[in-house]
Motif scaffolding. Structure first.
Motif, PDB file in Angstrom:
ATOM      1  N   ASP A   1      -7.841  -9.142  19.945  1.00 52.81           N
ATOM      2  CA  ASP A   1      -9.584  -7.883  20.747  1.00 52.81           C
ATOM      3  C   ASP A   1     -10.986  -7.941  20.845  1.00 52.81           C
ATOM      4  O   ASP A   1     -10.899  -8.644  20.155  1.00 52.81           O
ATOM      5  CB  ASP A   1      -8.979  -6.278  20.351  1.00 52.81           C
ATOM      6  CG  ASP A   1      -9.766  -5.231  20.630  1.00 52.81           C
ATOM      7  OD1 ASP A   1     -10.044  -5.652  21.642  1.00 52.81           O
ATOM      8  OD2 ASP A   1     -10.165  -4.315  19.617  1.00 52.81           O
TER       9      ASP A   1
ATOM     10  N   ASP B   1     -13.873  -4.994  21.118  1.00 56.71           N
ATOM     11  CA  ASP B   1     -14.703  -3.686  20.427  1.00 56.71           C
ATOM     12  C   ASP B   1     -14.056  -3.188  19.312  1.00 56.71           C
ATOM     13  O   ASP B   1     -13.371  -3.054  19.531  1.00 56.71           O
ATOM     14  CB  ASP B   1     -14.646  -3.105  21.439  1.00 56.71           C
ATOM     15  CG  ASP B   1     -15.844  -3.162  22.910  1.00 56.71           C
ATOM     16  OD1 ASP B   1     -16.961  -3.683  22.618  1.00 56.71           O
ATOM     17  OD2 ASP B   1     -14.813  -3.529  23.755  1.00 56.71           O
ATOM     18  N   ASN B   2     -14.477  -2.872  18.427  1.00 58.09           N
ATOM     19  CA  ASN B   2     -14.476  -2.842  17.353  1.00 58.09           C
ATOM     20  C   ASN B   2     -13.489  -3.079  16.482  1.00 58.09           C
ATOM     21  O   ASN B   2     -13.094  -2.843  14.908  1.00 58.09           O
ATOM     22  CB  ASN B   2     -13.507  -1.513  17.632  1.00 58.09           C
ATOM     23  CG  ASN B   2     -14.671   0.114  17.030  1.00 58.09           C
ATOM     24  OD1 ASN B   2     -14.891  -0.155  15.958  1.00 58.09           O
ATOM     25  ND2 ASN B   2     -14.501   1.348  17.291  1.00 58.09           N
ATOM     26  N   THR B   3     -12.863  -4.634  17.123  1.00 57.32           N
ATOM     27  CA  THR B   3     -12.261  -5.618  16.008  1.00 57.32           C
ATOM     28  C   THR B   3     -12.663  -6.589  15.395  1.00 57.32           C
ATOM     29  O   THR B   3     -13.210  -6.803  14.552  1.00 57.32           O
ATOM     30  CB  THR B   3     -11.043  -6.026  17.504  1.00 57.32           C
ATOM     31  OG1 THR B   3     -10.588  -4.836  17.368  1.00 57.32           O
ATOM     32  CG2 THR B   3     -10.481  -6.820  16.054  1.00 57.32           C
TER      33      THR B   3
ATOM     34  N   ASP C   1      -7.709  -3.046  16.839  1.00 58.38           N
ATOM     35  CA  ASP C   1      -7.352  -2.185  16.601  1.00 58.38           C
ATOM     36  C   ASP C   1      -7.258  -0.733  16.614  1.00 58.38           C
ATOM     37  O   ASP C   1      -7.116   0.402  16.814  1.00 58.38           O
ATOM     38  CB  ASP C   1      -9.245  -1.784  16.335  1.00 58.38           C
ATOM     39  CG  ASP C   1     -10.294  -1.123  17.374  1.00 58.38           C
ATOM     40  OD1 ASP C   1     -10.017  -1.701  18.181  1.00 58.38           O
ATOM     41  OD2 ASP C   1     -10.297  -0.547  18.093  1.00 58.38           O
ATOM     42  N   GLN C   2      -6.661  -0.869  18.421  1.00 58.67           N
ATOM     43  CA  GLN C   2      -5.913   0.050  18.904  1.00 58.67           C
ATOM     44  C   GLN C   2      -4.006   0.095  19.176  1.00 58.67           C
ATOM     45  O   GLN C   2      -3.589  -0.695  20.045  1.00 58.67           O
ATOM     46  CB  GLN C   2      -6.371   0.687  20.520  1.00 58.67           C
ATOM     47  CG  GLN C   2      -8.183   0.858  20.099  1.00 58.67           C
ATOM     48  CD  GLN C   2      -8.089   1.413  22.079  1.00 58.67           C
ATOM     49  OE1 GLN C   2      -7.411   1.831  22.120  1.00 58.67           O
ATOM     50  NE2 GLN C   2      -9.299   0.339  21.816  1.00 58.67           N
TER      51      GLN C   2
ATOM     52  N   ASP D   1      -3.567  -2.844  21.988  1.00 61.58           N
ATOM     53  CA  ASP D   1      -3.301  -3.763  20.952  1.00 61.58           C
ATOM     54  C   ASP D   1      -1.852  -4.308  20.938  1.00 61.58           C
ATOM     55  O   ASP D   1      -1.203  -5.160  21.021  1.00 61.58           O
ATOM     56  CB  ASP D   1      -4.388  -4.357  20.734  1.00 61.58           C
ATOM     57  CG  ASP D   1      -5.480  -3.847  20.363  1.00 61.58           C
ATOM     58  OD1 ASP D   1      -6.155  -4.551  21.537  1.00 61.58           O
ATOM     59  OD2 ASP D   1      -6.002  -3.271  19.676  1.00 61.58           O
TER      60      ASP D   1
HETATM   61 MG   LIG Z   1     -10.299  -2.362  19.968  1.00 67.86          MG
END
Ligand SMILES: [Mg+2]
Length: 170
Positions: free
Chosen positions: A33, A35-37, A118-119, A123
């Motif tokens: 992933d 974004d934010n990972t 992260d989700q 994910d």
């Molecule tokens: Mg993410």
């Protein structure tokens, strides 16, 4: 293939995932992933530690592929600059779109593949649906209220997954 909100493994950050850890589990293909990972939504520049992680993972023989729900150019730019294959508009958790596309493109089976993100609701759910190993990492920065609220909704599943993982380890 299973409908499950529980990740197989939980790690503090992507940089805690090592090639040895993957190899021990027979994993040769890692979907990531973005974004934010890899980076927070608020910047395109990874930390030095993250940059070093990519170099070392690319040198390890593990095949990488970014699988992002985003359609934004910044994901492609990041991947192009580092020679990482990239699938955007992946529509996770609907694994028959981006995740399956990634497996087919490289010819890996689910048993030798993993996804890290992260989700839980995209994910983890998508990865479990596809039957690949799922790694959950802590979001780098939930910078707005919606991301924070979503993380609150994920907490019961994170708690359950941690319990299951500790039972398996003992
Ligand atoms: Mg993410």
């Amino acid at each position: 293939m299973a409908f499950s909100f529980l990740p197989d493994h939980i790690l503090p950050a992507l940089t805690d995932l090592t090639a040895d850890l993957l190899r021990e589990r027979g994993i040769r293909f890692l979907m990531l992933d973005f974004d934010n990972t890899v980076v927070p939504y608020t910047t395109d520049t990874p930390t030095e530690e993250m940059e070093a992680w990519f170099s070392s993972m690319q040198g390890s023989g593990i095949t990488l592929c970014m699988v992002s729900n985003s359609k934004r150019e910044r994901v492609k730019r990041f991947c192009d600059q580092r020679g990482i294959p990239c699938i955007r508009r992946a529509k996770k958790p609907f694994w028959r779109v981006g995740i399956r596309q990634a497996l087919l493109r490289f010819g890996f089976g689910a048993g030798e593949s993993a996804i890290v993100g992260d989700q839980i609701f995209t994910d983890t759910l998508g990865g479990n649906g596809a039957g690949v190993t799922t790694f959950l990492v802590t979001p780098i920065d939930n910078h707005n209220i919606w991301l924070k609220l979503r993380h609150v909704a994920e907490k019961p599943f994170i708690h359950l997954a941690k319990r299951r993982i500790s039972h398996e380890e003992h």
